[in-house]
Motif scaffolding. Structure first.
Motif, PDB file in Angstrom:
ATOM      1  N   SER A 141      -1.141  12.021  -0.565  1.00 32.15           N
ATOM      2  CA  SER A 141      -1.175  10.725   0.123  1.00 32.15           C
ATOM      3  C   SER A 141      -0.270  10.636   1.344  1.00 32.15           C
ATOM      4  O   SER A 141       0.724   9.920   1.342  1.00 32.15           O
ATOM      5  N   GLN A 142      -0.610  11.354   2.399  1.00 34.67           N
ATOM      6  CA  GLN A 142       0.147  11.205   3.644  1.00 34.67           C
ATOM      7  C   GLN A 142      -0.392  10.032   4.473  1.00 34.67           C
ATOM      8  O   GLN A 142      -1.590   9.736   4.456  1.00 34.67           O
ATOM      9  N   HIS A 143       0.505   9.375   5.220  1.00 30.25           N
ATOM     10  CA  HIS A 143       0.159   8.179   5.987  1.00 30.25           C
ATOM     11  C   HIS A 143      -1.007   8.448   6.941  1.00 30.25           C
ATOM     12  O   HIS A 143      -0.978   9.387   7.733  1.00 30.25           O
ATOM     13  N   GLN A 144      -2.041   7.613   6.825  1.00 32.06           N
ATOM     14  CA  GLN A 144      -3.232   7.663   7.675  1.00 32.06           C
ATOM     15  C   GLN A 144      -3.903   9.026   7.686  1.00 32.06           C
ATOM     16  O   GLN A 144      -4.606   9.380   8.627  1.00 32.06           O
ATOM     17  N   GLY A 145      -3.698   9.797   6.641  1.00 31.33           N
ATOM     18  CA  GLY A 145      -4.327  11.112   6.564  1.00 31.33           C
ATOM     19  C   GLY A 145      -3.765  12.113   7.552  1.00 31.33           C
ATOM     20  O   GLY A 145      -4.385  13.171   7.783  1.00 31.33           O
ATOM     21  N   LEU A 146      -2.601  11.827   8.142  1.00 25.18           N
ATOM     22  CA  LEU A 146      -1.997  12.758   9.099  1.00 25.18           C
ATOM     23  C   LEU A 146      -1.523  14.013   8.375  1.00 25.18           C
ATOM     24  O   LEU A 146      -1.161  13.972   7.203  1.00 25.18           O
ATOM     25  N   ARG A 199       5.588  10.670   5.165  1.00 27.04           N
ATOM     26  CA  ARG A 199       5.241  11.901   5.878  1.00 27.04           C
ATOM     27  C   ARG A 199       6.182  13.016   5.450  1.00 27.04           C
ATOM     28  O   ARG A 199       7.300  12.768   5.015  1.00 27.04           O
ATOM     29  N   ASP A 222      -0.052   4.637   1.438  1.00 28.39           N
ATOM     30  CA  ASP A 222      -0.392   4.802   2.850  1.00 28.39           C
ATOM     31  C   ASP A 222       0.595   4.039   3.729  1.00 28.39           C
ATOM     32  O   ASP A 222       0.227   3.205   4.543  1.00 28.39           O
ATOM     33  N   GLN A 223       1.882   4.334   3.555  1.00 28.78           N
ATOM     34  CA  GLN A 223       2.878   3.734   4.432  1.00 28.78           C
ATOM     35  C   GLN A 223       3.499   4.820   5.295  1.00 28.78           C
ATOM     36  O   GLN A 223       3.499   5.996   4.931  1.00 28.78           O
ATOM     37  N   ASP A 224       4.014   4.422   6.442  1.00 30.93           N
ATOM     38  CA  ASP A 224       4.429   5.419   7.419  1.00 30.93           C
ATOM     39  C   ASP A 224       5.839   5.957   7.195  1.00 30.93           C
ATOM     40  O   ASP A 224       6.315   6.786   7.983  1.00 30.93           O
ATOM     41  N   ARG A 233       0.868  -1.192   0.000  1.00 27.93           N
ATOM     42  CA  ARG A 233       0.000   0.000   0.000  1.00 27.93           C
ATOM     43  C   ARG A 233       0.894   1.228   0.000  1.00 27.93           C
ATOM     44  O   ARG A 233       1.029   1.939   0.996  1.00 27.93           O
TER      45      ARG A 233
END
Length: 378
Positions: free
Chosen positions: A235-240, A206, A169-171, A166
C-alpha cells in the motif's frame, strides 16, 4: 613592554565591567590590534563542512541507470543525531527513540564502523515527522541478531497513531533508508499484515532505499503470499513506486521473495545487486494440497493487480526458488501489470518448479511480455 602597548592594554582592562556589573554586548578590541603591527599575523579561519562525507557505495559498480530526483538520497541536515562520538553511546534504545521521533537521523559513533544490536524493533510513528530519514553514513550496521525485525512502518497500525481515515493511501510518513547496513533481521512467527519483512516491513506512506546493504535477513520459511526476507512493502501512496537505488541484497531467505516482496506495489530497482537469496517455501500459491505453500521469487516476489517492476543497471545472480521465478516472480492478477529489464544482467537464477519460456529465472503474468533492453538473461 612598549609604552603604546601598555596604554592599549590598560584601556582594555578599564573597559571590563566590575564584579557583579552586567555585561553589555559591546565588543572589545581584538587582541591582534594590541600587537606590534610589524609582527602581527591574521588568525587562521576554518569553515565547517556543509555536507556529510560521502559514504562508500553499495550496489552494482557497473550500473549506469540514471537516478531520477525522487530516487536520490536525502541531503537534508540532521534533525537528531544518535551518539556523541563513541560506539557505546549508539544503542538500540537510542535508535528506537529517534525513529519514533522522526526527522533526519544520523549517527555519531566514532570514526570506525559500528554494529548496533537491536533489542527491539524501531517503529515509525504516524503522528510524528512526515519525513523519516535513517542515514548510517556508511559506518553503521543495525543487526536484528537473528531474533527480530529491525524497522517497521504501518500507517494502519493504531498503536503507531492513525493520521488519516484512508490509512492505506496517505502520503506520509515517508521513510528513507540510506547509507546503512541491515543484517540478521528475522520476522519469523510475526504474521502482522500477513507476515514477511525480515529486516523491514512497510505499509502505507512511502519507502525509499538508497546505498544500503541487506545481509542474511529472513522471514517465515513456508507459506503462500508472505515474503520479503529483507523488505516487505504494501500500500504505497497513490500507487507510487518503491525506489531501490545503489543497494545490495545478499543471503536473504523467506517463503517467497528472498530479498523483496510486495502485494500491489511497484518497484524501481536501479544499479543494485540481488544475490544468493532464496524462496524456500513449497507448494506455490495457492498451496498445493499437502504442502505449506510458497517457494516463488528467489530475489523478488511481486503480486497484485495494477503495478510495475523496473530493473535497470542491476545484477541479479545466484538466487533460487523452490517453485517459480528463481530471480523474479511477477503475477498481475488482472493482467495490467508491466515489467522491464534494462541494462541489467540476470544469471544463474534456477527455478526448481516453473518459469516463463524465453525468460530464464522469471515467471511472468502481466499485460504483455517483459520489455528487455540491453540486458542479459541466462
Amino acid at each position: 613592554m612598549a609604552r603604546g602597548r601598555s596604554v592599549a592594554v590598560l584601556a582594555v582592562l578599564l573597559a571590563l565591567p566590575a564584579c557583579g556589573e552586567p555585561r553589555e554586548n559591546t565588543p572589545l578590541p581584538a587582541l591582534a590590534s594590541l600587537a606590534d603591527p610589524t609582527t602581527a599575523t591574521a588568525a587562521p579561519t576554518t569553515t565547517a563542512p556543509t555536507t556529510r562525507p560521502t559514504p562508500p557505495k553499495a550496489g552494482n559498480p557497473d550500473g549506469n541507470a540514471p537516478i531520477p530526483p525522487e530516487a536520490a538520497a536525502s541531503t537534508a541536515p540532521p534533525t537528531r543525531v544518535i551518539g556523541n562520538g563513541t560506539p557505546t553511546t549508539c544503542t538500540s534504545q537510542a535508535v528506537v527513540e529517534a525513529v519514533a521521533a522522526g526527522g533526519v537521523i544520523t549517527f555519531d559513533c566514532g570514526p570506525n564502523p559500528v554494529t548496533i544490536t537491536m533489542t527491539a524493533t524501531a517503529k515509525v510513528r504516524n503522528d510524528s515527522a512526515r519525513e523519516v530519514v535513517l542515514d548510517g553514513g556508511g559506518l553503521v550496521t543495525l543487526s536484528g541478531a537473528g531474533q527480530r525485525r529491525i524497522l517497521y512502518q504501518n500507517t494502519c497500525d493504531r498503536a503507531q497513531g492513525i493520521t488519516t481515515s484512508r490509512c492505506q493511501d496517505q502520503d506520509h510518513p515517508r521513510l528513507t533508508i540510506q547509507n546503512i547496513t541491515l543484517t540478521d533481521g528475522n520476522s519469523t512467527g510475526d504474521r502482522t499484515e500477513g507476515g514477511g519483512g525480515g529486516a523491514v516491513l512497510v505499509r502505507g506512506g512511502r519507502l525509499k532505499v538508497v546505498n544500503s546493504t541487506f545481509l542474511r535477513n529472513r522471514c517465515d520459511q513456508d507459506g503462500p503470499d508472505l515474503g520479503g526476507g529483507a523488505v516487505r512493502v504494501l500500500s504505497q501512496h497513490q500507487g507510487l513506486p518503491v525506489h531501490v537505488v545503489d543497494s545490495t541484497f545478499d543471503g536473504g531467505t523467506c517463503a517467497n521473495g528472498g530479498a523483496l516482496s510486495s502485494i500491489g506495489v511497484s518497484w524501481v530497482v536501479l544499479n543494485s545487486v540481488l544475490r544468493n537469496n532464496s524462496a524456500t517455501g513449497r507448494g506455490a500459491n495457492p498451496a498445493r494440497e499437502g504442502t505449506p505453500g510458497g517457494g516463488s521469487g528467489g530475489a523478488i516476489y511481486a503480486d497484485g493487480n495494477a503495478f510495475g517492476v523496473r530493473i535497470a543497471g542491476s545484477l541479479v545472480e545466484d538466487n533460487h526458488a523452490n517453485e517459480g521465478g528463481g530471480a523474479v516472480f511477477f503475477v498481475s492478477n488482472d493482467r495490467t501489470g508491466t515489467m522491464s529489464i534494462e541494462g541489467s544482467t540476470l544469471r544463474r537464477n534456477p527455478s526448481a518448479g516453473f518459469e516463463t519460456p524465453g525468460f530464464k529465472g522469471i515467471f511472468f503474468l502481466g499485460a504483455a511480455a517483459p520489455l528487455v533492453r540491453g540486458s542479459t538473461i541466462q
